[in-house]
Design a protein around this motif. Structure first.
Motif, PDB file in Angstrom:
ATOM      1  N   ASN A   1      65.976  40.120   8.830  1.00 23.14           N
ATOM      2  CA  ASN A   1      65.868  39.823  10.259  1.00 23.14           C
ATOM      3  C   ASN A   1      66.756  40.750  11.085  1.00 23.14           C
ATOM      4  O   ASN A   1      66.345  41.212  12.158  1.00 23.14           O
ATOM      5  N   ALA A   2      67.959  41.029  10.608  1.00 23.42           N
ATOM      6  CA  ALA A   2      68.856  41.940  11.323  1.00 23.42           C
ATOM      7  C   ALA A   2      68.256  43.346  11.376  1.00 23.42           C
ATOM      8  O   ALA A   2      68.326  44.024  12.405  1.00 23.42           O
ATOM      9  N   ILE A   3      67.646  43.778  10.282  1.00 19.62           N
ATOM     10  CA  ILE A   3      67.006  45.106  10.252  1.00 19.62           C
ATOM     11  C   ILE A   3      65.827  45.134  11.218  1.00 19.62           C
ATOM     12  O   ILE A   3      65.664  46.095  11.974  1.00 19.62           O
ATOM     13  N   ASN A   4      65.005  44.077  11.212  1.00 15.18           N
ATOM     14  CA  ASN A   4      63.860  44.026  12.134  1.00 15.18           C
ATOM     15  C   ASN A   4      64.314  44.078  13.583  1.00 15.18           C
ATOM     16  O   ASN A   4      63.707  44.756  14.402  1.00 15.18           O
ATOM     17  N   LEU A   5      65.395  43.369  13.912  1.00 11.74           N
ATOM     18  CA  LEU A   5      65.912  43.410  15.281  1.00 11.74           C
ATOM     19  C   LEU A   5      66.426  44.799  15.630  1.00 11.74           C
ATOM     20  O   LEU A   5      66.207  45.293  16.735  1.00 11.74           O
ATOM     21  N   ALA A   6      67.101  45.446  14.696  1.00 12.10           N
ATOM     22  CA  ALA A   6      67.620  46.787  14.957  1.00 12.10           C
ATOM     23  C   ALA A   6      66.478  47.791  15.116  1.00 12.10           C
ATOM     24  O   ALA A   6      66.585  48.725  15.913  1.00 12.10           O
ATOM     25  N   LEU A   7      65.392  47.610  14.377  1.00 14.51           N
ATOM     26  CA  LEU A   7      64.257  48.522  14.481  1.00 14.51           C
ATOM     27  C   LEU A   7      63.569  48.427  15.836  1.00 14.51           C
ATOM     28  O   LEU A   7      62.981  49.393  16.308  1.00 14.51           O
ATOM     29  N   LYS A   8      63.661  47.277  16.485  1.00 23.67           N
ATOM     30  CA  LYS A   8      63.050  47.125  17.806  1.00 23.67           C
ATOM     31  C   LYS A   8      63.767  47.989  18.842  1.00 23.67           C
ATOM     32  O   LYS A   8      63.196  48.318  19.862  1.00 23.67           O
ATOM     33  N   ASP A   9      65.013  48.361  18.581  1.00 27.39           N
ATOM     34  CA  ASP A   9      65.769  49.200  19.504  1.00 27.39           C
ATOM     35  C   ASP A   9      65.489  50.687  19.300  1.00 27.39           C
ATOM     36  O   ASP A   9      65.959  51.502  20.075  1.00 27.39           O
ATOM     37  N   THR A  10      64.751  51.036  18.252  1.00 22.99           N
ATOM     38  CA  THR A  10      64.403  52.443  18.044  1.00 22.99           C
ATOM     39  C   THR A  10      63.226  52.781  18.933  1.00 22.99           C
ATOM     40  O   THR A  10      62.569  51.902  19.485  1.00 22.99           O
ATOM     41  N   LYS A  11      62.938  54.039  19.051  1.00 17.71           N
ATOM     42  CA  LYS A  11      61.802  54.469  19.876  1.00 17.71           C
ATOM     43  C   LYS A  11      60.582  54.675  18.994  1.00 17.71           C
ATOM     44  O   LYS A  11      59.881  55.668  19.097  1.00 17.71           O
ATOM     45  N   ALA A  12      60.332  53.696  18.134  1.00 14.57           N
ATOM     46  CA  ALA A  12      59.174  53.769  17.241  1.00 14.57           C
ATOM     47  C   ALA A  12      57.952  53.223  17.951  1.00 14.57           C
ATOM     48  O   ALA A  12      58.053  52.338  18.792  1.00 14.57           O
ATOM     49  N   HIS A  13      56.797  53.757  17.599  1.00 12.27           N
ATOM     50  CA  HIS A  13      55.551  53.229  18.150  1.00 12.27           C
ATOM     51  C   HIS A  13      55.346  51.788  17.704  1.00 12.27           C
ATOM     52  O   HIS A  13      54.972  50.938  18.490  1.00 12.27           O
ATOM     53  N   ASN A  14      55.602  51.521  16.436  1.00 13.13           N
ATOM     54  CA  ASN A  14      55.449  50.179  15.892  1.00 13.13           C
ATOM     55  C   ASN A  14      56.625  49.912  14.953  1.00 13.13           C
ATOM     56  O   ASN A  14      56.595  50.313  13.785  1.00 13.13           O
ATOM     57  N   PRO A  15      57.671  49.223  15.433  1.00 10.82           N
ATOM     58  CA  PRO A  15      58.849  48.992  14.606  1.00 10.82           C
ATOM     59  C   PRO A  15      58.545  48.248  13.308  1.00 10.82           C
ATOM     60  O   PRO A  15      59.208  48.466  12.299  1.00 10.82           O
ATOM     61  N   ALA A  16      57.536  47.386  13.308  1.00  9.85           N
ATOM     62  CA  ALA A  16      57.200  46.644  12.093  1.00  9.85           C
ATOM     63  C   ALA A  16      56.720  47.589  10.990  1.00  9.85           C
ATOM     64  O   ALA A  16      56.948  47.340   9.809  1.00  9.85           O
ATOM     65  N   THR A  17      56.087  48.684  11.374  1.00 11.00           N
ATOM     66  CA  THR A  17      55.618  49.656  10.386  1.00 11.00           C
ATOM     67  C   THR A  17      56.794  50.343   9.697  1.00 11.00           C
ATOM     68  O   THR A  17      56.722  50.668   8.515  1.00 11.00           O
ATOM     69  N   LEU A  18      57.867  50.571  10.436  1.00 14.75           N
ATOM     70  CA  LEU A  18      59.037  51.232   9.853  1.00 14.75           C
ATOM     71  C   LEU A  18      59.625  50.438   8.692  1.00 14.75           C
ATOM     72  O   LEU A  18      60.210  51.008   7.780  1.00 14.75           O
ATOM     73  N   MET A  19      59.467  49.113   8.741  1.00 15.61           N
ATOM     74  CA  MET A  19      60.048  48.252   7.704  1.00 15.61           C
ATOM     75  C   MET A  19      59.499  48.612   6.326  1.00 15.61           C
ATOM     76  O   MET A  19      60.187  48.467   5.332  1.00 15.61           O
ATOM     77  N   LYS A  20      58.272  49.141   6.273  1.00 21.34           N
ATOM     78  CA  LYS A  20      57.664  49.517   4.992  1.00 21.34           C
ATOM     79  C   LYS A  20      58.374  50.711   4.365  1.00 21.34           C
ATOM     80  O   LYS A  20      58.312  50.912   3.163  1.00 21.34           O
ATOM     81  N   PHE A  21      59.055  51.502   5.193  1.00 23.21           N
ATOM     82  CA  PHE A  21      59.724  52.703   4.707  1.00 23.21           C
ATOM     83  C   PHE A  21      61.190  52.456   4.355  1.00 23.21           C
ATOM     84  O   PHE A  21      61.884  53.376   3.949  1.00 23.21           O
TER      85      PHE A  21
END
Length: 189
Positions: free
Chosen positions: A99-119
């Motif tokens: 959950n902490a990683i998912n929240l931190a990914l939302k602050d990145t400038k990713a098109h889809n932060p949920a997709t980054l979680m796979k990497f």
């Protein structure tokens, strides 16, 4: 994601649009708050059940009328309980980390932060003293290896090709001459 009225107006939204954005965001927040309340109540209920079970187990252990076979069974149950409790604590820690990683990914400038979680290898990510994940190296590596996952940086000079002409066609029906027709007409002369 926190934002202010001024930031939204800076993006070109009208005051009415800003109010609609805040209304939609409020609906999302209310749904999240409701889910959090439900989860908190369930957690508290399970904690109370756990405490009652522990108390009953201790009472059975100390009861003089309990036979040695029952005491052995209780000891075995206590060992299994401790094992499940440790596994549940580890699972909770992992869930909190994800959950902490998912929240931190939302602050990145990713098109889809949920997709980054796979990497991201969750086990390789460390949390700092505040419980925030140390993702800088991973995000920078992904920006280099897979830049398509992220929005273009401001000031990036990569060209944006124009595939179709801009604007609407003329209302009078006249348009630019068809280049193919112009070539054909050139052979007839």
């Amino acid at each position: 994601m926190a934002f202010t009225t001024e930031e939204l107006q800076g993006l070109g939204l009208t005051e009415e649009q800003v109010k609609e954005v805040f209304a939609l965001h409020g609906k999302d927040l209310n749904a999240i708050k409701s889910d959090l309340e439900t989860a908190t109540q369930e957690r508290d209920s399970l904690k109370n059940q756990l405490q009652n079970t522990e108390a009953q187990l201790e009472t059975l252990k100390t009861d003089a009328n309990t036979s040695s076979e029952q005491k052995e069974a209780l000891a075995k149950l206590q060992a299994e309980y401790d094992k499940y409790k440790a596994a549940a604590a580890a699972e909770l820690a992992k869930t909190n980390k994800v959950n902490a990683i998912n929240l931190a990914l939302k602050d990145t400038k990713a098109h889809n932060p949920a997709t980054l979680m796979k990497f991201i290898d969750v086990d390789a990510i460390e949390l700092d003293d505040n419980g925030k994940p140390q993702l800088d190296d991973v995000i920078n590596g992904l920006k280099e290896s897979d830049p398509y996952l992220f929005q273009a940086e401001e000031g990036n000079d990569t060209p944006n090709p124009s595939i179709v002409p801009s604007g609407n066609p003329a209302a009078n029906g006249s348009s630019n001459a068809d280049p193919f027709q112009a070539v054909i007409d050139g052979y007839g002369k």
